[in-house]
Write a protein that holds these residues in place. Structure first.
Motif, PDB file in Angstrom:
ATOM      1  N   PRO A 126      43.614  37.712  48.596  1.00  0.00           N
ATOM      2  CA  PRO A 126      44.531  37.661  47.521  1.00  0.00           C
ATOM      3  C   PRO A 126      43.668  37.184  46.269  1.00  0.00           C
ATOM      4  N   ALA A 127      44.480  37.402  45.012  1.00  0.00           N
ATOM      5  CA  ALA A 127      43.683  36.837  43.943  1.00  0.00           C
ATOM      6  C   ALA A 127      42.327  37.017  43.697  1.00  0.00           C
ATOM      7  N   THR A 128      41.873  38.276  43.718  1.00  0.00           N
ATOM      8  CA  THR A 128      40.307  38.298  43.397  1.00  0.00           C
ATOM      9  C   THR A 128      40.118  37.987  42.070  1.00  0.00           C
ATOM     10  N   ASP A 129      38.990  37.161  41.928  1.00  0.00           N
ATOM     11  CA  ASP A 129      38.608  36.731  40.364  1.00  0.00           C
ATOM     12  C   ASP A 129      37.992  37.822  39.565  1.00  0.00           C
ATOM     13  N   LEU A 130      39.031  38.547  38.850  1.00  0.00           N
ATOM     14  CA  LEU A 130      38.718  39.496  37.716  1.00  0.00           C
ATOM     15  C   LEU A 130      37.666  39.233  36.954  1.00  0.00           C
ATOM     16  N   THR A 131      37.728  37.824  36.388  1.00  0.00           N
ATOM     17  CA  THR A 131      36.734  37.522  35.236  1.00  0.00           C
ATOM     18  C   THR A 131      35.330  37.489  35.885  1.00  0.00           C
ATOM     19  N   ALA A 132      35.199  37.259  37.088  1.00  0.00           N
ATOM     20  CA  ALA A 132      33.753  37.583  37.726  1.00  0.00           C
ATOM     21  C   ALA A 132      33.326  38.981  37.812  1.00  0.00           C
ATOM     22  N   CYS A 133      34.308  39.845  37.742  1.00  0.00           N
ATOM     23  CA  CYS A 133      34.013  41.365  37.689  1.00  0.00           C
ATOM     24  C   CYS A 133      33.373  41.673  36.359  1.00  0.00           C
ATOM     25  N   LEU A 134      33.637  40.897  35.272  1.00  0.00           N
ATOM     26  CA  LEU A 134      33.283  41.214  33.991  1.00  0.00           C
ATOM     27  C   LEU A 134      31.876  40.808  33.822  1.00  0.00           C
ATOM     28  N   THR A 135      31.167  39.957  34.714  1.00  0.00           N
ATOM     29  CA  THR A 135      30.000  39.255  34.353  1.00  0.00           C
ATOM     30  C   THR A 135      28.764  40.193  34.962  1.00  0.00           C
ATOM     31  N   PRO A 136      27.414  40.097  34.742  1.00  0.00           N
ATOM     32  CA  PRO A 136      26.522  40.804  35.346  1.00  0.00           C
ATOM     33  C   PRO A 136      26.437  40.336  36.810  1.00  0.00           C
ATOM     34  N   GLN A 137      26.350  39.274  37.022  1.00  0.00           N
ATOM     35  CA  GLN A 137      26.525  39.064  38.500  1.00  0.00           C
ATOM     36  C   GLN A 137      27.621  39.675  39.537  1.00  0.00           C
ATOM     37  N   GLY A 138      28.754  39.591  38.850  1.00  0.00           N
ATOM     38  CA  GLY A 138      29.845  40.032  39.644  1.00  0.00           C
ATOM     39  C   GLY A 138      30.340  39.251  40.569  1.00  0.00           C
ATOM     40  N   LEU A 139      31.324  39.851  41.300  1.00  0.00           N
ATOM     41  CA  LEU A 139      32.312  39.115  42.368  1.00  0.00           C
ATOM     42  C   LEU A 139      31.377  39.083  43.549  1.00  0.00           C
ATOM     43  N   THR A 140      31.012  38.085  43.988  1.00  0.00           N
ATOM     44  CA  THR A 140      30.176  37.877  45.337  1.00  0.00           C
ATOM     45  C   THR A 140      30.767  37.437  46.480  1.00  0.00           C
ATOM     46  N   SER A 141      31.926  36.950  46.459  1.00  0.00           N
ATOM     47  CA  SER A 141      32.619  36.643  47.790  1.00  0.00           C
ATOM     48  C   SER A 141      33.857  36.694  47.587  1.00  0.00           C
ATOM     49  N   VAL A 142      34.513  36.727  48.909  1.00  0.00           N
ATOM     50  CA  VAL A 142      36.193  37.033  48.772  1.00  0.00           C
ATOM     51  C   VAL A 142      36.727  36.671  50.329  1.00  0.00           C
ATOM     52  N   SER A 143      37.765  35.934  50.332  1.00  0.00           N
ATOM     53  CA  SER A 143      38.431  35.399  51.722  1.00  0.00           C
ATOM     54  C   SER A 143      39.917  35.806  51.749  1.00  0.00           C
ATOM     55  N   GLY A 144      40.232  35.963  53.068  1.00  0.00           N
ATOM     56  CA  GLY A 144      41.747  36.257  52.999  1.00  0.00           C
ATOM     57  C   GLY A 144      42.151  36.272  54.282  1.00  0.00           C
ATOM     58  N   THR A 145      43.189  37.043  54.674  1.00  0.00           N
ATOM     59  CA  THR A 145      43.964  37.087  56.102  1.00  0.00           C
ATOM     60  C   THR A 145      43.700  38.410  56.472  1.00  0.00           C
ATOM     61  N   THR A 146      43.840  38.864  57.842  1.00  0.00           N
ATOM     62  CA  THR A 146      43.651  39.968  58.223  1.00  0.00           C
ATOM     63  C   THR A 146      44.442  40.101  59.556  1.00  0.00           C
ATOM     64  N   SER A 147      44.872  41.393  59.946  1.00  0.00           N
ATOM     65  CA  SER A 147      45.339  41.768  61.310  1.00  0.00           C
ATOM     66  C   SER A 147      44.694  42.916  61.759  1.00  0.00           C
ATOM     67  N   PHE A 148      44.799  43.087  63.153  1.00  0.00           N
ATOM     68  CA  PHE A 148      44.064  44.128  64.037  1.00  0.00           C
ATOM     69  C   PHE A 148      45.047  44.570  64.848  1.00  0.00           C
ATOM     70  N   THR A 149      45.164  46.005  64.910  1.00  0.00           N
ATOM     71  CA  THR A 149      45.872  46.613  66.112  1.00  0.00           C
ATOM     72  C   THR A 149      44.901  47.782  66.562  1.00  0.00           C
ATOM     73  N   ALA A 150      44.468  48.090  67.835  1.00  0.00           N
ATOM     74  CA  ALA A 150      44.238  49.145  68.589  1.00  0.00           C
ATOM     75  C   ALA A 150      45.091  49.656  69.498  1.00  0.00           C
ATOM     76  N   VAL A 151      45.174  51.084  69.176  1.00  0.00           N
ATOM     77  CA  VAL A 151      46.007  51.871  69.905  1.00  0.00           C
ATOM     78  C   VAL A 151      45.399  53.150  70.659  1.00  0.00           C
ATOM     79  N   LEU A 152      45.901  53.403  71.844  1.00  0.00           N
ATOM     80  CA  LEU A 152      45.419  54.240  72.603  1.00  0.00           C
ATOM     81  C   LEU A 152      46.193  55.742  72.315  1.00  0.00           C
TER      82      LEU A 152
END
Length: 173
Positions: A147-173
């Protein structure tokens, strides 16, 4: 009682003959982990312009249910990806390793796609195949909502360097 048995046998035979039985190739969920979190880093940071980036993620999965391996309740995972990305989009192949609470592991290789959604939410979708370890041969879908990527960091030369959030996983045979 005998009449009921004959009716049951006749019904099963009839349903099989007309195709009402389940197809032999029906997909079976090997494991489903609806709860998870991830922390990821981009090096160099992502900007609005596409560039070559190394992405590393670590996380945990929980609430796992596996009909074939009922002892599985969770996992930790790592993913290492290298490709051309921007804050707006990108796709590449990747390798992820899942370490299950049972001491077993699964190595997944597949495609990785980033899509920026309205409001700055980034949705990452991994689709691939377990190439080694537990659930080998299974198809994997992992969805990550960051959620809520820091879009202002995308405008800097350094850029967006980290992100965190939720995840889910499903494996199907």
């Amino acid at each position: 009682m005998r009449l009921r048995s004959l009716i049951l046998v006749a019904a099963v035979t009839l349903s099989a003959a007309i195709g009402l039985s389940s197809p032999a190739s029906a997909s079976v969920v090997d494991v489903n982990c609806p709860l998870g979190t991830q922390v990821g880093t981009y090096s160099p940071g992502m900007t609005l312009l596409p560039r070559q980036i190394d992405f590393t993620a670590t996380g945990t999965l929980g609430g796992c249910v596996s009909p074939t391996h009922p002892d599985i309740t969770g996992a930790t995972f790592t993913a290492v990806v290298s490709g051309t990305f921007s804050c707006l989009s990108g796709s590449t192949t990747n390798t992820s390793t899942y370490h299950w609470n049972t001491g077993q592991h699964s190595t997944v290789q597949g495609g990785f796609e980033i899509n920026l959604k309205p409001g700055g939410t980034t949705v990452l979708v991994l689709t691939g195949t377990v190439v080694d370890g537990l659930f080998q041969g299974s198809t994997v879908v992992q969805t990550k909502v960051l959620p809520a990527t820091d879009l202002t960091a995308c405008l800097t030369p350094q850029g967006l360097t980290s992100v965190s959030g939720t995840t889910s996983f499903t494996a199907v045979l």
